[in-house]
Design a protein around this motif. Structure first.
Motif, PDB file in Angstrom:
ATOM      1  N   ILE A 168      27.396 100.073  42.417  1.00  0.00           N
ATOM      2  CA  ILE A 168      26.184 100.884  42.399  1.00  0.00           C
ATOM      3  C   ILE A 168      25.481 100.566  41.090  1.00  0.00           C
ATOM      4  O   ILE A 168      25.862 101.057  40.018  1.00  0.00           O
ATOM      5  CB  ILE A 168      26.495 102.387  42.521  1.00  0.00           C
ATOM      6  N   THR A 169      24.495  99.695  41.169  1.00  0.00           N
ATOM      7  CA  THR A 169      23.839  99.179  39.970  1.00  0.00           C
ATOM      8  C   THR A 169      22.376  99.604  39.934  1.00  0.00           C
ATOM      9  O   THR A 169      21.777  99.928  40.967  1.00  0.00           O
ATOM     10  CB  THR A 169      23.920  97.644  39.932  1.00  0.00           C
ATOM     11  N   ARG A 170      21.825  99.554  38.761  1.00  0.00           N
ATOM     12  CA  ARG A 170      20.428  99.936  38.528  1.00  0.00           C
ATOM     13  C   ARG A 170      19.739  98.798  37.806  1.00  0.00           C
ATOM     14  O   ARG A 170      20.249  98.291  36.797  1.00  0.00           O
ATOM     15  CB  ARG A 170      20.380 101.224  37.692  1.00  0.00           C
ATOM     16  N   PHE A 171      18.562  98.405  38.273  1.00  0.00           N
ATOM     17  CA  PHE A 171      17.855  97.268  37.691  1.00  0.00           C
ATOM     18  C   PHE A 171      16.378  97.345  38.051  1.00  0.00           C
ATOM     19  O   PHE A 171      15.957  98.181  38.878  1.00  0.00           O
ATOM     20  CB  PHE A 171      18.462  95.935  38.168  1.00  0.00           C
ATOM     21  N   GLN A 172      15.590  96.461  37.438  1.00  0.00           N
ATOM     22  CA  GLN A 172      14.155  96.350  37.695  1.00  0.00           C
ATOM     23  C   GLN A 172      13.913  95.289  38.770  1.00  0.00           C
ATOM     24  O   GLN A 172      14.577  94.251  38.783  1.00  0.00           O
ATOM     25  CB  GLN A 172      13.403  95.977  36.411  1.00  0.00           C
ATOM     26  N   ILE A 173      12.934  95.556  39.626  1.00  0.00           N
ATOM     27  CA  ILE A 173      12.661  94.635  40.717  1.00  0.00           C
ATOM     28  C   ILE A 173      11.177  94.709  41.068  1.00  0.00           C
ATOM     29  O   ILE A 173      10.552  95.784  40.939  1.00  0.00           O
ATOM     30  CB  ILE A 173      13.534  94.970  41.951  1.00  0.00           C
ATOM     31  N   PRO A 174      10.551  93.601  41.501  1.00  0.00           N
ATOM     32  CA  PRO A 174       9.139  93.649  41.919  1.00  0.00           C
ATOM     33  C   PRO A 174       8.976  94.519  43.175  1.00  0.00           C
ATOM     34  O   PRO A 174       9.790  94.449  44.097  1.00  0.00           O
ATOM     35  CB  PRO A 174       8.791  92.188  42.194  1.00  0.00           C
ATOM     36  N   TYR A 175       7.899  95.304  43.188  1.00  0.00           N
ATOM     37  CA  TYR A 175       7.641  96.242  44.286  1.00  0.00           C
ATOM     38  C   TYR A 175       6.192  96.092  44.736  1.00  0.00           C
ATOM     39  O   TYR A 175       5.275  95.999  43.913  1.00  0.00           O
ATOM     40  CB  TYR A 175       7.920  97.673  43.818  1.00  0.00           C
ATOM     41  N   ILE A 176       5.980  96.037  46.049  1.00  0.00           N
ATOM     42  CA  ILE A 176       4.632  95.968  46.627  1.00  0.00           C
ATOM     43  C   ILE A 176       4.391  97.266  47.380  1.00  0.00           C
ATOM     44  O   ILE A 176       5.116  97.574  48.338  1.00  0.00           O
ATOM     45  CB  ILE A 176       4.481  94.759  47.562  1.00  0.00           C
ATOM     46  N   ASP A 177       3.381  98.038  46.935  1.00  0.00           N
ATOM     47  CA  ASP A 177       3.096  99.313  47.583  1.00  0.00           C
ATOM     48  C   ASP A 177       2.229  99.092  48.815  1.00  0.00           C
ATOM     49  O   ASP A 177       1.898  97.960  49.180  1.00  0.00           O
ATOM     50  CB  ASP A 177       2.435 100.273  46.599  1.00  0.00           C
ATOM     51  N   HIS A 178       1.826 100.206  49.457  1.00  0.00           N
ATOM     52  CA  HIS A 178       1.063 100.108  50.703  1.00  0.00           C
ATOM     53  C   HIS A 178      -0.341  99.565  50.485  1.00  0.00           C
ATOM     54  O   HIS A 178      -0.973  99.092  51.424  1.00  0.00           O
ATOM     55  CB  HIS A 178       0.991 101.490  51.367  1.00  0.00           C
ATOM     56  N   SER A 179      -0.848  99.641  49.255  1.00  0.00           N
ATOM     57  CA  SER A 179      -2.167  99.075  48.966  1.00  0.00           C
ATOM     58  C   SER A 179      -2.107  97.593  48.634  1.00  0.00           C
ATOM     59  O   SER A 179      -3.148  96.978  48.412  1.00  0.00           O
ATOM     60  CB  SER A 179      -2.809  99.842  47.801  1.00  0.00           C
ATOM     61  N   GLY A 180      -0.921  97.006  48.593  1.00  0.00           N
ATOM     62  CA  GLY A 180      -0.780  95.580  48.323  1.00  0.00           C
ATOM     63  C   GLY A 180      -0.622  95.229  46.862  1.00  0.00           C
ATOM     64  O   GLY A 180      -0.532  94.045  46.529  1.00  0.00           O
ATOM     65  N   GLU A 181      -0.563  96.210  45.977  1.00  0.00           N
ATOM     66  CA  GLU A 181      -0.411  95.937  44.553  1.00  0.00           C
ATOM     67  C   GLU A 181       1.059  95.695  44.219  1.00  0.00           C
ATOM     68  O   GLU A 181       1.941  96.344  44.764  1.00  0.00           O
ATOM     69  CB  GLU A 181      -0.958  97.103  43.732  1.00  0.00           C
TER      70      GLU A 181
END
Length: 452
Positions: A168-181
């Motif tokens: 069970i790890t925690r890290f940063q990752i790229p995320y694309i929201d519903h607006s495409g950002e």
């Protein structure tokens, strides 16, 4: 005169003969000279031809020598090629004998590498545990037998995935929201089950190496703040998706109540309107009959003071018509009971009509939906079931709405009819009692009209 002419003629003849002789000598000398030149030219040409013949003969001899050398090389290479083929066949036999069952082992290795590659292509562990993925791809795409380093990398990749399944790890990752950002978010990986952010579960996109939110989150789904105890080693119960995202993605395809109602179309809204009207009528008439029943019960306790209720109006009719004969009084009371029955059953016929109309409208929606489905099949064929889902959904939803609407209205009609019939029976029983009391009075019996 003649003599001179003769002399002139002889002179002219001699001159022409000498001229002709001179011309002949000149032509002969020219011909001899031309013959000498041609003879010299022919000798030069013969010398050139002989020189060319010598050159060609030398070239022929040189080419013949080269041909002989090349033929010797061809013979040598042919013999060497035959020897190499024989040697290669011997080495292949030797390799096959020496490798033995290693070929099957390598086949198993490649098969497991393909299975692992397929697993890694959709596993969320690739978000932070993909150190040996390249080595697995090399083994799958290799045309030769895998090397020892590749076999070691395959084993390490299996070990990496086994360890990742319990982490069970925690890290940063790229995320694309519903607006495409696109931006960075903090996520926690729950083994191989899911990725959790502050907005709940997110879907892993292996091709883009990003995460995206699901269209619908499960009920009581965890967020990042709620699983902080797991990150510190505490025990916590969570809802996870054992299919690694498949079930979470299918939640978007599960319609809620409003979605199902909307799929019923216009016919569905009409059925719901009929249901609302029927339930409103049932509530109003139920409250009215309950209120009337309470007034009748109160009137039964005080029959001497008729009030504004069905039984009170029956008693008022008796007070007004008690001087009439028993037959006339009975008819008057029967008329009053009939009037009260009409008021008691008001709206029940409409409720029964609505209960019968709802399933018929459901059947109409079913037929309409099937017509729409056949139109879609005519236009697009039946290869894709999704294009037919709208018409079929309308057909089924309207049928369900019609049945659901009819059942409570039929139940309400039955209950209200029973209540109205019960009140009518009370009124009839009281009327019969009044008539019996009046008959006893006319027969000089000591009896007074009493409420039963």
């Amino acid at each position: 005169m003649n003599y001179r002419s003769f002399i002139r003629g002889v002179t002219l003849f001699l001159c022409s003969v000498s001229a002709c002789s001179y011309a002949a000598d000149s032509l002969v000398s020219k011909a001899v000279q031309q013959q000498k030149q041609e003879s010299k030219h022919n000798q030069q040409r013969e010398a050139g031809f002989k020189q060319t013949e010598k050159t060609l003969q030398a070239t022929k001899n040189r080419l013949a020598l080269e041909k002989k050398k090349l033929q010797q090389q061809v013979d040598l290479l042919s013999a060497q090629f035959s020897n190499n083929e024989t040697r290669l066949a011997q080495l292949e036999d030797k390799l096959r004998l020496e490798t033995g069952s290693l070929g099957e082992v390598f086949g198993v290795v490649r098969l497991n590498a393909k299975n692992l590659q397929s697993y890694l292509s959709r596993s969320i562990t690739q978000a932070d545990r993909h150190r040996y993925s390249g080595a697995v791809d090399e083994i799958v795409n290799a045309q030769a037998l895998p090397s020892l380093s590749q076999l070691k990398a395959l084993w390490q990749s299996f070990s990496e995935q086994i360890k990742a399944s319990e982490e069970i790890t925690r890290f940063q990752i790229p995320y694309i929201d519903h607006s495409g950002e696109r931006h960075q978010v903090t996520t926690a990986r729950l083994g191989t089950f899911g990725l959790v952010t502050q907005k709940g579960y997110v879907a892993w996109e292996p091709e883009k190496q990003v995460v995206m939110s699901y269209l619908k989150q499960p009920e009581d789904g965890p967020v990042l703040d709620q699983i902080s105890g797991l990150l510190t080693g505490q025990t916590q119960i969570l809802r996870v998706d054992p299919s690694q995202g498949t079930l979470l993605a299918q939640l978007a395809n599960v319609p809620d109540l409003m979605d199902r109602v909307k799929s019923g179309g216009v016919v569905g809204y009409i059925i719901l309107t009929i249901l609302a009207i029927g339930l409103l009528i049932a509530l109003i008439r139920g409250a009215t009959l309950l209120f009337i029943r309470q007034k009748i019960n109160a009137q039964l306790k005080h029959p001497e003071a008729p009030g504004n209720n069905p039984l009170g109006r029956i008693l008022s009719v008796y007070d007004q018509e008690k001087h009439q004969s028993v037959e006339a009084l009975e008819l008057r009371l029967l008329e009053a009971v009939m009037d009260e029955q009409v008021h008691l059953e008001r709206g029940l016929s409409m409720l029964k009509l609505l209960a019968a109309l709802a399933p018929m409208l459901g059947l109409l929606g079913t037929v309409t939906g099937m017509i729409e489905t056949f139109q879609v099949i005519t236009q697009f064929g039946n290869g894709d079931p999704k294009v037919m889902a709208g018409g079929i959904s309308m057909a089924l939803v309207t049928t369900v709405l019609g049945l659901i609407s009819a059942m409570p209205m039929l139940l309400a009609h039955n209950i209200l009819s029973s209540q109205a019939e019960s009140i009518r029976m009370i009124l009839e029983k009281q009327g019969i009692g009044i008539v019996a009391g009046q008959a006893e009075k006319d027969a000089d019996l000591p009896a007074e009209p009493q409420a039963i």
